[in-house]
Design a protein around this motif. Sequence first.
Motif, mmCIF file in Angstrom:
data_model
loop_
_atom_site.group_PDB
_atom_site.id
_atom_site.type_symbol
_atom_site.label_atom_id
_atom_site.label_comp_id
_atom_site.label_asym_id
_atom_site.label_seq_id
_atom_site.Cartn_x
_atom_site.Cartn_y
_atom_site.Cartn_z
ATOM 1 N N PHE A 260 0.841 -1.206 -0.098
ATOM 2 C CA PHE A 260 0.123 0.204 0.068
ATOM 3 C C PHE A 260 0.895 1.305 0.101
ATOM 4 O O PHE A 260 2.024 1.373 0.482
ATOM 5 N N ILE A 261 0.469 2.388 -0.499
ATOM 6 C CA ILE A 261 1.172 3.703 -0.777
ATOM 7 C C ILE A 261 0.018 4.886 -0.575
ATOM 8 O O ILE A 261 -0.960 4.698 -0.925
ATOM 9 N N VAL A 262 0.734 5.685 0.177
ATOM 10 C CA VAL A 262 -0.144 6.891 0.380
ATOM 11 C C VAL A 262 0.675 7.982 -0.299
ATOM 12 O O VAL A 262 1.872 8.000 -0.202
ATOM 13 N N ALA A 263 -0.164 9.001 -0.375
ATOM 14 C CA ALA A 263 0.466 10.490 -0.910
ATOM 15 C C ALA A 263 0.088 11.624 -0.055
ATOM 16 O O ALA A 263 -1.102 11.670 0.099
ATOM 17 N N THR A 264 0.885 12.319 0.278
ATOM 18 C CA THR A 264 0.700 13.493 1.039
ATOM 19 C C THR A 264 0.125 14.693 0.101
ATOM 20 O O THR A 264 0.202 14.551 -1.197
ATOM 21 N N ILE A 336 -3.239 13.566 4.292
ATOM 22 C CA ILE A 336 -2.969 12.551 3.261
ATOM 23 C C ILE A 336 -4.038 12.664 2.124
ATOM 24 O O ILE A 336 -5.311 12.794 2.520
ATOM 25 N N GLU A 337 -3.859 13.002 1.016
ATOM 26 C CA GLU A 337 -4.677 12.982 -0.226
ATOM 27 C C GLU A 337 -5.185 11.911 -0.989
ATOM 28 O O GLU A 337 -6.269 11.865 -1.656
ATOM 29 N N TYR A 338 -4.114 10.940 -1.035
ATOM 30 C CA TYR A 338 -4.544 9.641 -2.052
ATOM 31 C C TYR A 338 -3.926 8.316 -1.084
ATOM 32 O O TYR A 338 -2.896 8.488 -0.521
ATOM 33 N N ALA A 339 -4.683 7.270 -1.363
ATOM 34 C CA ALA A 339 -4.161 6.079 -0.866
ATOM 35 C C ALA A 339 -4.422 4.764 -1.765
ATOM 36 O O ALA A 339 -5.799 4.837 -2.143
#
Length: 428
Positions: A260-264, A336-339
Amino acid sequence: MNLRETAMVQHSWYEASVQREPDDPPMQGSIEADVCVIGAGYSGLSAALELRQRGFSVVVLEAERVGWGASGRNGGQVLVGFAKDEPVVRQLGAADARRAWDISVDGVHLLHQRVAQYDIPCDLVKGYLHVATSTRKADDLDDWAASLQKDFGYHAIRAIPRAEVPGWISSPRYVGAAHDALSGHVHPLKYCLGLARAARAAGVQIHAHSRVKRIERGANPVVHTDQGQVRCRFVVAAGNAWLGDLLPKVTARIMPVRSFIVATEPLPESLVAHLIRHRCAVCDTNFMIDYFRFSADNRMLFGGRISNGKADPQALIPQMQHRLGEVFEPLARARIEYAWGGFVDVSMNRAPDFGRVDENFYYLQGFSGHGVALTGIAGQMVADAIAGQASRFDLFSRLKHFPYPGGAAMHGTWLRLGVWYHQLREMV
């Protein structure tokens, strides 16, 4: 696409940051080609592009759309080598392990060459940091870097003196590091879409939403979808974790593991420059790894948290944000804007698994998290093999692989046992 996979991909920053062309048309009717490639990810597109350069007619069949699987969702790390060097050295011997390592380095150079040759705007950055969270692991990392220089002649890597580590990465979590000047990172989906454009321009036929249902093997294979078929002389299976029941004896040797990856939100340039020197990609040496980097628009892309269950990326945001804050305290409250998430195809010994099921039927799988560069050179090697130059491909096909005991029903058990075992080791 089922609902679970929709949840895995629908909040991807990669998808949100590209402008896709219309999907390639589905396969309909009957087509003849020299080669049918299954899968429009890195390895399939690379094989198709290389085969066209050698004069073969090529059809690519993709169950969803270009870059839908791991090639469009991964961490973007462009790495030399393999997920684990030991089985490669043990099985091939020192001299041929060195050849295999050199081929992996060629894979990184090939990616750089393609980005330039086909003008692929994929935010390519050179520079990679391997980091260690304890003194023991830092010592192991120093030894590994030294062995790469001595045994493999790889001098792009160097161990960073302990006192200099904070100048490379501003985190108290890491006590040791090694810098690889050749490895680096890309926007993985942009790179995949660029490969597809190059393949189409070369004359490759790509068909999206064309899931392969069955394959008639033999001297002249026939590859069937719901709406059509491809009659060909060669087949290349490049679906990795998504081949399903098409090649059950082959796919039994890999475990699809979710990462899993998140993007700030975009961060201030001054903070980005302070946290990671030269915008390197970073990965720690733990079994449960954290891997991360900054995007071109200054977002922190932070990955980890493996699973083979039903985890929803959105539900994991609090855990991922906590881990991010443990690494970089200034980012503990970053929005966090995307996951999103996707599957990594992990072989039991974490070495790549390339081979043949028939003389005219090839497969590529088992990249085990090292696929961004290795897939490209794998596609080139399989094209060479089909063209009659199989020495590099046959080198890798000598690596022996075994199925996971108990099949897919036991994957969750083996993953949990592996995690517990390595967590205990890391406590010692």
